[in-house]
Design an enzyme around this catalytic site. Structure first.
Site, PDB file in Angstrom:
ATOM      1  N   ARG A  37       0.826  -1.219   0.000  1.00  0.00           N
ATOM      2  CA  ARG A  37       0.000   0.000   0.000  1.00  0.00           C
ATOM      3  C   ARG A  37       0.850   1.255   0.000  1.00  0.00           C
ATOM      4  O   ARG A  37       0.478   2.262  -0.598  1.00  0.00           O
ATOM      5  CB  ARG A  37      -0.927   0.000   1.207  1.00  0.00           C
ATOM      6  CG  ARG A  37      -1.968  -1.092   1.083  1.00  0.00           C
ATOM      7  CD  ARG A  37      -2.825  -1.177   2.304  1.00  0.00           C
ATOM      8  NE  ARG A  37      -3.622  -2.387   2.213  1.00  0.00           N
ATOM      9  CZ  ARG A  37      -4.751  -2.586   2.844  1.00  0.00           C
ATOM     10  NH1 ARG A  37      -5.227  -1.670   3.650  1.00  0.00           N
ATOM     11  NH2 ARG A  37      -5.402  -3.714   2.700  1.00  0.00           N
ATOM     12  N   LYS A 198     -17.170 -11.842   6.150  1.00  0.00           N
ATOM     13  CA  LYS A 198     -18.554 -11.458   6.392  1.00  0.00           C
ATOM     14  C   LYS A 198     -19.396 -11.338   5.137  1.00  0.00           C
ATOM     15  O   LYS A 198     -18.974 -10.800   4.134  1.00  0.00           O
ATOM     16  CB  LYS A 198     -18.589 -10.138   7.160  1.00  0.00           C
ATOM     17  CG  LYS A 198     -18.123 -10.315   8.593  1.00  0.00           C
ATOM     18  CD  LYS A 198     -18.465  -9.114   9.445  1.00  0.00           C
ATOM     19  CE  LYS A 198     -17.596  -7.942   9.055  1.00  0.00           C
ATOM     20  NZ  LYS A 198     -17.937  -6.710   9.725  1.00  0.00           N
TER      21      LYS A 198
END
Ligand code: ADP
Ligand code: MG
Length: 396
Positions: A37, A198
């Site tokens: 990143r 999730k």
């Protein structure tokens, strides 16, 4: 609507705030385990330095929930930036306030500074106007380059641009362009692969793409909720019990439109989750109530690979298992490799998904597009834009 980018504005001698995504993985000793990143943010920062801007970098890291958490300070990021940019990048003790302002106002052309973790302030995640103004006061221009945070209306990713003009950085502009053009013409069969923890993050995008997708391949913790909804034993596996009804609806919707959804029929199980875990590959129906499903099984993975080989457009977000640990990384590795080999249009994204590619040492250029955003990528695909994109200035 095309958005203004860095190249459309004059930044010389300006104080330029760049919202980056420096939410890097840290080990227990606080060392950065993957600098991807940071590396992605370098082109924008370098360009600004070359143009003689005064560069003020901001980011969040982790989930400190509005308070100072020592282990989530950005010092390791400043160190890594100094190494990559070959200049000293100081890190300030805070991200707003009179001392930060005084420092910033004394910066020279091409200086670079990193502000402290924006999430140490409760205002950040609330997009609190006062906190947003505190950030905006530090700069003349706002550059959004943290694509992975652009789906959140937070002060440092959105609110600051309500007070000073906002433009897209290079990383951001590339994401908008690549993701925006991907689905202008979809080549079929199109396959969407979802995993990760999730179901809640992925429901919207699944629903949005049911009509255009031919196959859904579901693994990871996400699959457990679907399996549970279908009445299977899932033992001690991660399951979102409050999402079972929604899972059922999605299953119905996919099936009623004649699309294929594949879920694991064999699984890698264990009772512990670490590097030394002993595992077994069992058919789903043999699952013992004390065990956890931690990866897709060999047969399931092979079936997924077969579908990938027949697809011409493939979108992937979310690991197939708890791939941070070697005993549960195989399913994710196989999907990553199969997609890398594929000649189809391949798009993948997500913090953990991209971390996995690094871990497996698979080069990003073997895919059509590797997005730095997980939630952001999915939301962009779902809605065609994001709050952190909308707030930027329109190109003339
Ligand atoms: P991304 O960051 O790529 O968008 P997510 O954050 O949605 O992906 O999901 C990644 C997380 O999901 C990882 O931490 C991984 O350990 C977890 N995960 C994957 N499979 C399982 C599983 N079967 N049980 C529990 N957690 C899982
Ligand atoms: Mg993640």
């Amino acid at each position: 609507m095309r958005k203004k980018t860095l190249r459309d504005i004059d930044v010389k001698a300006k104080r330029v705030m760049v919202r980056c995504d420096f939410n890097v993985p840290l080990d227990k000793r606080g060392q950065i385990t993957d600098e991807t990143r940071i590396e992605f943010s370098i082109p924008t920062i370098r360009y600004l330095m070359e143009k003689g801007a005064r560069v003020i970098l901001t980011s969040h890291l982790g989930r400190p929930k509005g308070a100072v958490v020592e282990s989530m300070r950005l010092d390791p990021v400043a160190k890594s930036l100094s190494k990559h940019l070959k200049v000293n990048v100081p890190k300030l003790p805070d991200c707003i306030g009179p001392e930060v302002e005084a420092f910033v106002n004394k910066m020279k052309l091409a200086d670079v500074v990193l502000l402290e973790n924006t999430r140490f302030h409760p205002g950040e995640e609330k997009n609190d106007p006062e906190f947003s103004r505190g950030l905006a006061r530090l700069a003349d221009v706002f550059v959004m380059d943290g694509f992975g945070s652009a789906h959140r209306k937070h002060s440092s990713a959105y609110g600051a641009a309500e007070y000073i003009p906002g433009v897209a950085g290079f990383l951001m502009a590339a994401e908008i362009e690549k993701l925006g053009s991907l689905f202008e013409r979809i080549e079929h069969p199109m396959t969407m692969i979802f995993g990760g923890a999730k179901i809640s993050d992925k429901i919207g995008v699944i629903e949005k793409f049911v009509d255009r997708t031919d196959n859904f391949l579901i693994g990871g913790g996400l699959a457990n909720t679907f399996l549970f909804a279908m009445g299977h034993e899932v033992g001690e596996s991660l399951v979102e019990r409050d999402k079972v009804e929604e899972a059922r609806k999605i299953l119905q919707s996919i099936q009623s439109q004649g699309k294929q959804i594949l879920l694991p029929h064999d699984v890698i199980v264990s009772d512990t989750v670490d590097e030394q875990s002993e595992t077994a590959n069992i058919p789903l129906r043999f699952l013992h109530p004390e065990l956890k499903i931690l990866d897709t099984g060999w047969k399931t993975t092979e079936k997924f690979a077969e579908v990938i080989r027949q697809s011409r457009t493939i979108v992937w977000n979310g690991p197939m298992g708890v791939c941070e640990y070697e005993p549960f990384a195989r399913g994710t590795r196989m999907i990553a490799e199969e997609m890398a080999r594929s000649l189809a249009k391949t798009i993948l994204g997500g913090g953990d998904t991209v971390d996995a590619l690094q871990k497996f040492a698979i080069s990003f250029d073997r895919y059509t597009h590797v997005s730095t955003g997980g939630g952001a990528m999915l939301e962009f695909l779902e809605f065609g834009s994001l709050p952190g994109v909308d707030i930027l200035q329109d190109a003339d």
